[in-house]
Design a protein around this motif. Structure first.
Motif, PDB file in Angstrom:
ATOM      1  N   ALA A  26       3.291  24.500  51.992  1.00 21.66           N
ATOM      2  CA  ALA A  26       3.934  24.693  52.884  1.00 21.66           C
ATOM      3  C   ALA A  26       5.655  24.651  51.893  1.00 21.66           C
ATOM      4  N   ALA A  27       6.025  23.668  51.296  1.00 23.17           N
ATOM      5  CA  ALA A  27       7.261  23.936  51.261  1.00 23.17           C
ATOM      6  C   ALA A  27       7.962  25.004  50.187  1.00 23.17           C
ATOM      7  N   PHE A  28       7.186  25.585  48.746  1.00 28.18           N
ATOM      8  CA  PHE A  28       7.012  26.095  47.828  1.00 28.18           C
ATOM      9  C   PHE A  28       6.408  27.732  47.709  1.00 28.18           C
ATOM     10  N   ASP A  29       5.069  27.843  48.538  1.00 27.55           N
ATOM     11  CA  ASP A  29       4.008  28.802  48.185  1.00 27.55           C
ATOM     12  C   ASP A  29       3.504  28.143  47.245  1.00 27.55           C
ATOM     13  N   ALA A  30       3.147  27.435  46.571  1.00 24.15           N
ATOM     14  CA  ALA A  30       2.432  26.364  45.071  1.00 24.15           C
ATOM     15  C   ALA A  30       1.411  27.363  45.943  1.00 24.15           C
ATOM     16  N   LEU A  99      11.745  15.086  39.941  1.00 24.62           N
ATOM     17  CA  LEU A  99      10.839  16.833  39.122  1.00 24.62           C
ATOM     18  C   LEU A  99      12.534  17.348  40.469  1.00 24.62           C
ATOM     19  N   ALA A 100      13.057  18.725  39.908  1.00 26.81           N
ATOM     20  CA  ALA A 100      14.082  19.164  39.908  1.00 26.81           C
ATOM     21  C   ALA A 100      13.425  20.795  40.328  1.00 26.81           C
ATOM     22  N   LEU A 101      13.869  21.836  41.474  1.00 35.04           N
ATOM     23  CA  LEU A 101      13.512  22.859  41.237  1.00 35.04           C
ATOM     24  C   LEU A 101      14.411  23.769  41.338  1.00 35.04           C
ATOM     25  N   TYR A 102      14.651  24.582  40.987  1.00 32.09           N
ATOM     26  CA  TYR A 102      15.524  25.901  40.896  1.00 32.09           C
ATOM     27  C   TYR A 102      15.048  27.042  42.645  1.00 32.09           C
ATOM     28  N   VAL A 103      16.164  26.959  43.144  1.00 30.11           N
ATOM     29  CA  VAL A 103      16.162  27.431  43.347  1.00 30.11           C
ATOM     30  C   VAL A 103      16.915  28.480  44.381  1.00 30.11           C
ATOM     31  N   ASP A 104      16.523  29.974  44.610  1.00 31.13           N
ATOM     32  CA  ASP A 104      17.171  30.910  44.903  1.00 31.13           C
ATOM     33  C   ASP A 104      18.252  30.927  46.269  1.00 31.13           C
ATOM     34  N   ASP A 105      17.577  30.313  47.320  1.00 28.32           N
ATOM     35  CA  ASP A 105      18.367  30.088  48.601  1.00 28.32           C
ATOM     36  C   ASP A 105      18.571  28.024  49.042  1.00 28.32           C
ATOM     37  N   LEU A 106      18.575  27.194  48.595  1.00 26.21           N
ATOM     38  CA  LEU A 106      19.303  25.935  48.932  1.00 26.21           C
ATOM     39  C   LEU A 106      18.120  25.417  50.261  1.00 26.21           C
ATOM     40  N   ASP A 107      19.549  26.247  51.203  1.00 23.32           N
ATOM     41  CA  ASP A 107      19.579  26.006  52.435  1.00 23.32           C
ATOM     42  C   ASP A 107      17.792  26.261  53.112  1.00 23.32           C
ATOM     43  N   GLU A 108      17.415  27.189  53.331  1.00 28.22           N
ATOM     44  CA  GLU A 108      16.038  27.930  53.104  1.00 28.22           C
ATOM     45  C   GLU A 108      15.054  27.061  52.707  1.00 28.22           C
ATOM     46  N   LEU A 110      15.454  24.153  51.672  1.00 32.34           N
ATOM     47  CA  LEU A 110      15.581  22.760  52.250  1.00 32.34           C
ATOM     48  C   LEU A 110      14.871  22.719  53.229  1.00 32.34           C
ATOM     49  N   LEU A 111      15.103  23.077  54.001  1.00 36.60           N
ATOM     50  CA  LEU A 111      14.673  23.635  55.875  1.00 36.60           C
ATOM     51  C   LEU A 111      12.756  23.472  55.343  1.00 36.60           C
ATOM     52  N   ARG A 112      12.313  24.123  54.850  1.00 41.45           N
ATOM     53  CA  ARG A 112      10.899  24.443  53.971  1.00 41.45           C
ATOM     54  C   ARG A 112      10.509  22.770  53.973  1.00 41.45           C
ATOM     55  N   LEU A 113      11.559  21.960  52.852  1.00 40.22           N
ATOM     56  CA  LEU A 113      10.318  20.969  52.121  1.00 40.22           C
ATOM     57  C   LEU A 113      10.745  19.754  53.216  1.00 40.22           C
ATOM     58  N   GLU A 114      11.170  20.013  54.414  1.00 37.73           N
ATOM     59  CA  GLU A 114      12.116  19.316  55.616  1.00 37.73           C
ATOM     60  C   GLU A 114      10.467  19.917  56.432  1.00 37.73           C
ATOM     61  N   ALA A 115      10.039  20.727  56.738  1.00 41.20           N
ATOM     62  CA  ALA A 115       9.148  21.195  57.511  1.00 41.20           C
ATOM     63  C   ALA A 115       7.997  20.487  56.924  1.00 41.20           C
ATOM     64  N   ALA A 118       9.163  16.125  53.848  1.00 38.41           N
ATOM     65  CA  ALA A 118      10.321  15.698  52.888  1.00 38.41           C
ATOM     66  C   ALA A 118      11.180  15.020  54.066  1.00 38.41           C
ATOM     67  N   VAL A 119      12.064  14.042  53.075  1.00 31.28           N
ATOM     68  CA  VAL A 119      12.835  13.862  53.958  1.00 31.28           C
ATOM     69  C   VAL A 119      14.763  13.685  53.330  1.00 31.28           C
ATOM     70  N   ARG A 120      15.893  14.472  53.572  1.00 26.39           N
ATOM     71  CA  ARG A 120      16.663  14.397  52.642  1.00 26.39           C
ATOM     72  C   ARG A 120      17.072  12.925  52.507  1.00 26.39           C
ATOM     73  N   ASN A 121      17.784  12.898  51.020  1.00 31.85           N
ATOM     74  CA  ASN A 121      19.067  11.716  50.790  1.00 31.85           C
ATOM     75  C   ASN A 121      19.963  12.224  51.654  1.00 31.85           C
ATOM     76  N   SER A 122      20.463  13.160  51.892  1.00 34.27           N
ATOM     77  CA  SER A 122      21.845  13.299  51.803  1.00 34.27           C
ATOM     78  C   SER A 122      22.099  14.301  52.199  1.00 34.27           C
ATOM     79  N   ASP A 123      23.179  14.984  52.471  1.00 38.22           N
ATOM     80  CA  ASP A 123      23.008  17.061  52.686  1.00 38.22           C
ATOM     81  C   ASP A 123      24.014  17.580  51.367  1.00 38.22           C
ATOM     82  N   PRO A 124      23.348  18.926  50.824  1.00 40.53           N
ATOM     83  CA  PRO A 124      23.931  19.423  49.959  1.00 40.53           C
ATOM     84  C   PRO A 124      24.677  19.327  49.587  1.00 40.53           C
TER      85      PRO A 124
END
Length: 184
Positions: A26-30, A99-108, A110-115, A118-124
């Motif tokens: 769901a978060a990364f199309d794995a 684990l750090a994953l490079y993403v082209d669009d961080l905001d998008e 992050l929204l997918r990850l939270e959906a 996942a829970v963010r520790n802070s804002d980007p």
């Protein structure tokens, strides 16, 4: 220089391999590549497994699944059974810590990850110092099972590239060309 060394996969221990698979899908199309051990297999708690895995003799190896992200190394999920499993490590604990994953669009992303749970520790936050640049940002999150997962993006070449002996992986096609453009 040594050649032929690359990250093949990253191993992540999860409490429920099917739930973790759904999270990464769901978060990364794995996608699932294959199962080494299935959830229906008898857990492997043999002395040999304890020895080669380095796990306590109260634990047993359960399911193992290899996922593929759209780009980059594989993601190998492990499920263990037994009474001595500890909670996920915090970044301040010893050992491989996130684990750090490079993403082209961080905001998008992050929204997918939270959906996906996942829970963010802070804002980007902007990357600083040797990693700074327009739009270069990161955010730490916690997976549904508590592991630390970082999202990072750096669309702008980073200052370290001007003096480091080589580049880490980057989304730019030609780092040597960047060095030629800067006379410093």
């Amino acid at each position: 220089m040594t050649r032929g060394i690359r990250i093949d996969h990253v191993g992540v221990t999860v409490p429920d391999i099917d739930a973790a698979t759904a999270f990464f899908a769901a978060a990364f199309d794995a996608v699932v590549l294959y199962d080494v051990r299935r959830t229906t297999d008898v857990p492997n708690g043999t002395p040999e497994a304890h020895r080669y895995l380095g796990i306590p003799d109260t634990m047993a190896q359960g399911a193992i699944r290899m996922l593929a992200l759209p780009e980059g190394p594989g993601l190998e999920l492990f499920e263990y059974r037994g009474p001595d499993q500890r909670a996920a490590a915090h970044p301040s604990d010893l050992g491989w810590q996130h684990l750090a994953l490079y993403v082209d669009d961080l905001d998008e992303a992050l929204l997918r990850l939270e959906a996906a749970g996942a829970v963010r520790n802070s804002d980007p936050r902007p990357l600083r110092g040797e990693e700074a640049g327009e739009g270069n940002r990161f955010v730490y999150t916690r997976t549904p099972w508590g592991s630390t997962l970082e999202l990072v993006t750096y669309p702008t070449p980073q200052p370290y590239l001007l003096h480091a002996p080589r580049a880490k992986w980057a989304p730019w096609p030609d780092v040597d060309r960047l060095r030629q453009l800067d006379p410093a």
